[in-house]
Design an enzyme around this catalytic site. Structure first.
Site: not given
Length: 247
Positions: A7-8, A39-40, A70-71, A150, A180, A182
């Site tokens: 994942d990022s 990354y998005g 990670c999408n 986060e 995502c 998250h």
């Protein structure tokens, strides 16, 4: 069975949680590129370069499979990762599309796709869903959710104000794709905002559904070995993993 989960940052831990709940792997190696998150907001060329570097990192382990949690990476760099990997590379976007198709009885269902700017701009979910016969699609880049999660803002007025900002022109969806990793952490608040009338498609649950369909997981593992690596502040990642995964 040994799997690498990439994942990022920290969001992919929600995918790890689903893998643990279904006891699919004997060993899980998690790598979060925390030094270069998010990354998005990055361009495709950069995302591909970072993704290939992740594959190189995983070559230090004898993996049976790599899961791209990670999408954004799944939408932009899966083919390139497969080109340089010696084991199968599975992404959450394809799994999410199939989970959505399985969850909805009508092709006329209204589907809302949430994700980072890069994921939404790729149109990966929209292309895949249209191939499955769905055309009533709404896509919304909701990048503000990532730093809020986060900061452990999972509910409350700040989050509600963000929902109102993003969703003021959104039709009530039959299904919401949490594009995502998250976003599952705010899933309860999302359901409440939409009056609990929408099915939520969670990347972790979707990847488990996909893996159990495509591979033989007849053996279950009660106490898998977990290792966590990060490109920056690995101890912080491990502390978050203990909190999110209750380990």
């Amino acid at each position: 069975m040994k799997v690498g989960v990439f994942d990022s940052g920290i969001g992919g831990l929600t995918v790890v949680k689903s893998l643990l709940e279904h006891r699919l792997f004997e060993e899980i190696i998690y790598f979060g590129d925390t030094a270069r998150v998010p990354y998005g907001i990055k361009d495709k060329t950069t995302i591909i370069r970072y993704a290939i570097e992740a594959v190189e990192f995983f070559k230090n382990f004898e993996l049976d499979m790599i899961i791209v949690a990670c999408n954004t990476v799944s939408a932009h760099a899966l083919d390139e990762m497969r080109d340089v990997s010696s084991c199968p590379v599975i992404g959450v976007v394809e799994a999410g599309i199939l989970a959505t198709a399985n969850a909805l009885k009508s092709k006329d269902a209204n589907i809302l796709i949430l994700g980072t700017k890069a994921t939404i701009n790729s149109k990966a979910y929209e292309i895949g869903l249209r191939a499955e016969g769905f055309n009533n699609l709404q896509a919304k880049a909701t990048g503000l959710f990532v730093p809020m999660v986060e900061e452990e803002i999972y509910e409350g007025e700040v989050l509600e104000a963000t929902f109102r900002h993003y969703f003021k022109e959104i039709l009530l969806p039959d299904a919401i794709i949490l594009g995502c990793t998250h976003f599952p952490l705010i899933s309860k608040s999302l359901q409440d905002h939409f009056s609990k009338k929408s099915i939520l498609i969670h990347s972790g649950d979707a990847i488990v559904e996909y893996l159990e369909r495509e591979f033989d997981f007849s053996k279950k593992y009660d106490e898998p070995k977990l290792e966590f690596f990060a490109s920056e502040s690995p101890e912080s990642l491990r502390n978050i993993a203990k909190k999110w995964l209750l380990i």
